[in-house]
Design an enzyme around this catalytic site. Structure first.
Site, PDB file in Angstrom:
ATOM      1  CG  ASP A  88      32.814  46.070  51.133  1.00 53.41           C
ATOM      2  OD1 ASP A  88      33.935  45.611  51.414  1.00 53.41           O
ATOM      3  OD2 ASP A  88      32.582  46.763  50.125  1.00 53.41           O
ATOM      4  CG  HIS A 240      28.416  43.190  50.467  1.00 58.95           C
ATOM      5  ND1 HIS A 240      28.589  42.965  49.119  1.00 58.95           N
ATOM      6  CD2 HIS A 240      28.478  44.538  50.651  1.00 58.95           C
ATOM      7  CE1 HIS A 240      28.753  44.129  48.500  1.00 58.95           C
ATOM      8  NE2 HIS A 240      28.679  45.099  49.407  1.00 58.95           N
TER       9      HIS A 240
END
Length: 709
Positions: A88, A240
């Protein structure tokens, strides 16, 4: 006063300026939206979410959801021994390439949920993700918390992201993951509403089975432990690739992937794992909209940086200017004090020339104040330049000794001044506007510097008489600052660009040396002063020689006056531009005076409108406390500067309260004057004379104590 042929001034540039400012504001707002709205780290307050849980069909579902318009939820989960690594918040220029390198080294594919604004900033990284066999999903445009945003903004976030990814990769994303999401069992009713809207826009929602919480940097071992599925189950794993230091994530991948591959796991994309249809190329229209969005975002970012640099440069220049002004003011004060201790000298007869065109409101007060001078021999020559209001008749009816009236057809102020100079008997000439009232000692103090043989002209100190209203107070402060800081600085630096038409003394030899007053510019006083300096004469400032003038009483009159002054000053600067390369006194005028005028009276005002836009941008997107602190500090510095100028001029501090309000009307009017003047100068337009309507503020006399109050 000169009556030029009337020509309509073009107005189209105001439309173009307005459109230009709107475009700049739009670019700044886009940058503010990208940089300051929904940014990483401004996530939801889960404790404050009172919307309740989502339906059981969601909270008990798999991580990949399809939600039909009627609310029916269908979910899918990863097959056994299949891992869909998801990343992400990217793309990130530092961490995304390092993660891609790890994936390539181990032959693994992954799904990247990317932020649209980041895709616009780094489209090459988005293209690399696709080129290396990975897929890209939507993670909104500004990393917004969709559950807490209105419906229109949710749609905007999703649409802008689709366009950005389409422009960068040629493909429109199908998968979407809302920021700050996690497992299906954590979805609330508010989250469900946002998911339904995303699904309605054609997206499949991807949540997660295993949230590594690597954003908190818990350590490599903790990340690996949370990413390992139980037994042989498949899983969607959340990681992430942006939003901070992702070194632990990179290291954890190098441990996790080979460990699970040794147990028979494969690492693939969400779409490949679930055999979803291949993504179709994005339509051309969507790609072009994405390109336009990226150009706008890039332009907005560049504009924000440029304006930040401009503000820093402007503040630095203003600080240097203020420091130089203060040092020069102190030097000048000491010089004036030494001169004030010397007795006043009689320097011979003084001839006062008063050019007048329709000055019936104040001409009587002007003439009486000149004759009330305590200087021994003063003659007054009033040159009526074709007045139609009986100005000359008023002076003649006064029947005052030592006053002569010369009538001529209207030819303009320079011609009237030259006529008066020709009639004058004295070798010292004082040139005065027809709306100016002298204090009794003004003439004597004004001419004293002419005792020095190298001084050719002296500027007096002009004060605003009609200072009762807000507009009058603003002009009063402007005059006090201009005369007591700028003129003192110009005197010390020996580059005085203007002896004001309201009060100035000249040596006749200097006037003859430059051929009299020129009519080639609308700022004849500035043009005349610059010519004197270039001819080798010194120009000084006498702050104790005080005269009172009537300032414009309306914004329309102020606009006309300042427009003429600004345009005329630009004409004079252009006319005397060769002073920049000349030696001696002319070079001081060019390299000091003209440079100062160019920087602080032309360049900075031209940029002021963009600075105001940046101020509006700050109000909309920056912390209000920070914006308020900057504005307050700037205003306090201005007030301190104005207070010092008032102190030097022995004026009361009362008008200082009006200075903060000057920032929202008066300053804008002044920079619009500079813009209008610049446009007219560039197109070669000949500006006609704008005459100010007099109200007769003096009423035939002047009581300085009443005005100072």
């Amino acid at each position: 006063m000169s009556m030029h042929v009337r020509r309509h001034e073009p107005r189209a540039h105001w439309v173009l300026l307005s459109l230009f400012m709107l475009v700049l504001l739009g670019g700044l707002c886009l940058n503010g939206y990208v940089s300051h709205v929904g940014a990483e780290g401004d996530g939801p307050d889960l404790a404050a979410d009172i919307s309740g849980p989502a339906p059981d069909t969601v909270t008990g579902a798999g991580p990949v959801l399809r939600i039909d318009p009627d609310g029916t939820v269908t979910s899918r989960a990863m097959p056994r021994r299949t891992i869909a690594l998801t990343f992400d918040d990217g793309p990130d220029p530092q961490w995304t390439p390092r993660i891609l390198d790890v994936l390539a080294r181990h032959g693994a594919h992954a799904t990247f949920f990317q932020v649209g604004s980041q895709v616009n900033a780094h489209p090459d990284l988005a293209r690399r993700v696709v080129a290396e066999g990975h897929e890209i999903g939507s993670h909104t445009f500004s990393h917004a918390w969709l559950s807490d945003t209105p419906s229109w903004r949710r749609g905007l976030e999703l649409t802008l992201t689709r366009n950005a990814i389409a422009a960068a990769t040629g493909r429109a994303p199908v998968l979407v993951r809302p920021p700050y999401s996690s497992r299906p069992d954590a979805v609330t009713a508010a989250d469900y509403a946002a998911l339904r809207q995303a699904a309605g826009a054609g997206h499949l929602v991807v949540l997660t089975d295993l949230d590594t919480e690597d954003w908190s940097r818990p350590g490599v071992d903790a990340i690996v432990a949370k990413a390992e599925p139980a037994k042989d189950r498949g899983a969607v794993v959340m990681l992430h690739d942006s939003g901070g230091d992702r070194a632990q994530t990179v290291t954890a991948l190098d441990v996790l992937i080979p460990r699970l591959q040794a147990r028979g796991y494969r690492f693939t994309t969400v779409s490949e794992a679930l055999a979803l249809p291949a993504v179709e190329p994005a339509p051309a229209g969507q790609r072009w909209r994405g390109h336009a969005l990226r150009w706008a975002q890039t332009g907005g970012t560049a504009l924000s940086r440029a304006l930040t640099a401009l503000m820093i440069a402007a503040v630095a220049l203003a600080a240097v200017r203020l420091a130089v002004q203060l040092v020069c003011a102190r030097t000048h004060v000491r010089r004036v004090r030494r001169r004030a201790r010397q007795p006043l000298r009689y320097l011979g007869p003084v001839s006062v020339v008063v050019p007048a065109y329709n000055e019936s409101a104040n001409i009587a007060a002007t003439v009486r104040s000149l004759l009330a001078s305590d200087y021994p021999r003063v003659e007054v020559i009033v040159v009526d330049d074709g007045s139609t209001d009986g100005t000359a008749d008023i002076v003649e009816r006064l029947r005052l000794p030592g006053v002569r009236v010369v009538r001529q057809a209207n030819a303009g102020k320079p011609a009237a001044l030259n006529t008066g100079i020709a009639y004058a008997r004295g070798d010292i000439l004082v040139l005065v506007d027809g709306d100016t009232v002298f204090e009794p000692d003004a003439v004597g103090r004004l001419v004293q510097p002419l005792h020095d043989a190298d001084v050719g002209a002296v500027s007096g100190n002009t004060k605003v008489a009609n200072r009762r209203g807000l507009l009058g107070r603003w002009q009063h402060l402007e005059y006090v600052i201009g005369f007591n800081l700028d003129r003192r600085m110009f005197d010390v630096l020996r580059c005085m660009p203007t002896v004001p038409g309201a009060i100035g003394a000249f040596r006749r030899a200097a006037v003859v040396d430059v051929g009299g007053v020129s009519n080639e510019t609308l700022a004849e006083d500035t043009d005349f002063t610059m010519a004197l300096i270039r001819a080798g004469w010194r120009v000084v400032y006498a702050p104790d020689a005080v005269a009172w003038t009537e300032a414009p009483a309306t914004l329309k009159q102020l606009w006309r006056q300042r427009y003429r002054w600004c345009y005329g000053t630009m004409q004079a600067m252009w006319k005397h531009r060769r002073a920049l390369a000349e030696p001696g006194a002319a070079g001081r005028l060019g390299r000091r005076g003209l440079t100062y005028l160019l920087l602080f009276q032309v360049a900075l005002p031209l940029c002021a409108c963009m600075v105001d836009l940046y101020g509006l941008y700050g109000l909309l997107f920056l912390p209000l406390g920070k914006v308020a602190a900057v504005w307050t500090g700037f205003t306090l510095l201005q007030m301190a500067t104005a207070a010092y100028a008032l102190h030097l001029d022995r004026e009361r501090y009362g008008p200082l309260w009006s200075l903060p309000f000057q920032q929202v009307v008066y300053r804008q009017l002044m920079y619009l004057v500079v813009i209008q003047s610049t446009v007219m100068a560039l197109i070669g337009h000949r500006l006609r004379w704008h005459r100010m309507t007099r109200t007769g503020v003096f009423g035939g006399h002047l009581d300085p104590s009443r005005v100072r109050g």
